[in-house]
Design a protein around this motif. Structure first.
Motif, short mmCIF file in Angstrom:
data_model
loop_
_atom_site.label_atom_id
_atom_site.label_comp_id
_atom_site.label_asym_id
_atom_site.label_seq_id
_atom_site.Cartn_x
_atom_site.Cartn_y
_atom_site.Cartn_z
N GLN A 12 0.85 -1.20 0.00
CA GLN A 12 0.00 0.00 0.00
C GLN A 12 0.89 1.25 0.00
OE1 GLN A 12 -2.84 0.79 3.21
NE2 GLN A 12 -4.30 1.55 1.69
N VAL A 13 0.88 1.94 -1.13
CA VAL A 13 1.78 3.07 -1.32
C VAL A 13 1.15 4.35 -0.79
CG1 VAL A 13 3.03 4.42 -3.05
CG2 VAL A 13 2.82 1.96 -3.32
N LEU A 14 -0.12 4.57 -1.09
CA LEU A 14 -0.84 5.75 -0.59
C LEU A 14 -1.93 5.25 0.36
CD1 LEU A 14 -1.18 7.70 -3.97
CD2 LEU A 14 0.66 7.88 -2.27
N LYS A 15 -1.89 5.76 1.60
CA LYS A 15 -2.75 5.17 2.63
C LYS A 15 -3.91 6.06 3.06
CE LYS A 15 1.10 2.42 4.25
NZ LYS A 15 2.16 2.23 5.24
N GLY A 16 -4.14 7.11 2.32
CA GLY A 16 -5.22 8.03 2.67
C GLY A 16 -4.70 9.46 2.57
N SER A 43 12.65 8.93 -1.74
CA SER A 43 12.43 8.05 -2.88
C SER A 43 11.55 6.88 -2.45
CB SER A 43 13.79 7.56 -3.38
OG SER A 43 13.61 6.75 -4.50
N GLY A 44 10.56 6.58 -3.25
CA GLY A 44 9.67 5.46 -2.95
C GLY A 44 8.50 5.84 -2.06
N SER A 45 8.39 7.12 -1.70
CA SER A 45 7.30 7.51 -0.80
C SER A 45 5.96 7.65 -1.53
CB SER A 45 7.65 8.82 -0.07
OG SER A 45 7.88 9.86 -1.00
N GLY A 46 5.99 7.56 -2.85
CA GLY A 46 4.72 7.57 -3.59
C GLY A 46 4.40 8.89 -4.29
N LYS A 47 5.41 9.73 -4.48
CA LYS A 47 5.16 11.04 -5.11
C LYS A 47 4.67 10.87 -6.55
CE LYS A 47 9.46 12.30 -4.47
NZ LYS A 47 9.95 11.00 -3.92
#
Ligand code: ATP
Ligand code: MG
Length: 250
Positions: A15-19, A36-40
């Motif tokens: 789950q990359v974006l959690k809300g 990096s990898g945080s979902g931008k």
């Protein structure tokens, strides 16, 4: 203008974006930062519906829908009003700069050729490429190719332009010319969402900064709030690590 609430996106079990909540007002420049990898990129791609979100309420002008149940018609409506500038330019190799900028006008917006040509010329002039209109991408530098991509996005007169790390594929000496063009567009009052690792640029240009981490917006506010008075320890660490490289001034 654009409001997204509770945006979630997973890739398989990740789950990359959690809300995520995101609000963008007309003329605003929203800067998205984060490790990096945080979902931008995923977040930008969800805004443009290049990715199909798992959940989220989307409101944009007169459009209101549940992102998990988005229809083809809604996707097209959103795409008509947004444009994306990618890290890798994504230009058509066998078309000139002018033809690249004309393409969307003719194919998507069904503009007459002469009209499209005139608009494409104006946009290329705006990004300083009036003497490169007939060049093919392979004959242009990275910075010039990215400026063609920016002209192409502006030609469509989108309500929002989304930039995903527009300078990270460029040699250092070409970064400045692209940042200057983006800054000029922002000054004209265009609404922009920009993902970038160029912290001093984000600090300079953004009206609102979002720090993404672990699938959530960990911190947001004015550049001054986020860069000089971060509330979260994690933001502080991220900012200080970047400033340690001298890439940040406000
Ligand atoms: N199409 C995909 N399929 C599977 N996983 C993906 C896909 N796109 C992104 N991911 C995963 O989602 C996470 C976030 O990726 P994303 O590209 O959004 O990060 P980012 O913040 O843009 O990173 P960077 O700063 O490196 O560009 C990563 O763990 C990535 O592996
Ligand atoms: Mg990315």
């Amino acid at each position: 203008m654009l409001k997204i609430e509770g945006l979630k996106k997973s890739f398989h079990k990740n789950q990359v974006l959690k809300g995520i909540n995101l609000e963008v007002n007309p003329g605003e420049v929203v800067g998205i930062i984060g490790p990096s990898g945080s979902g931008k990129s995923t977040l930008l791609r969800c805004v443009n519906l290049l990715e199909k979100p798992d959940a989220g309420a989307f409101s944009f002008g007169h459009l209101n829908f549940d992102m998990a149940k988005v229809t083809k018609k809604e996707i097209l409506a959103v795409r008509r009003h947004t444009a994306m500038v990618f890290q890798q330019f994504n230009l058509f190799k066998y078309k000139t700069a002018l033809e690249n900028v004309m393409e969307g006008l003719v194919v998507v917006q069904k503009a007459a050729k002469a009209e499209a040509k005139e608009r494409a010329r104006q946009c290329l002039e705006k990004v300083g490429l009036q003497d490169r209109m007939d060049y093919y991408p392979s004959q242009l530098s990275g910075g010039q190719q990215q400026r063609v991509a920016i002209a192409r996005s502006m030609a469509l007169k989108p309500a929002i332009i989304l930039f995903d790390e527009p300078t990270s594929a460029l040699d250092p000496e070409m970064i400045g010319e692209v940042l200057r063009v983006i800054k000029a567009i922002a000054k004209e009052g265009h609404t922009l969402i920009i993902v970038s690792h160029e912290m001093s640029f984000i600090a300079d240009i953004a009206s609102h900064v979002i720090f993404l981490e672990g699938g959530y917006v960990l911190e947001e506010g004015s550049p001054r709030d986020v860069f000089t008075h971060p509330q979260q320890e994690r933001t502080r660490q991220f900012i200080s690590r970047i400033s340690a490289f001298g890439d940040f001034s406000i």
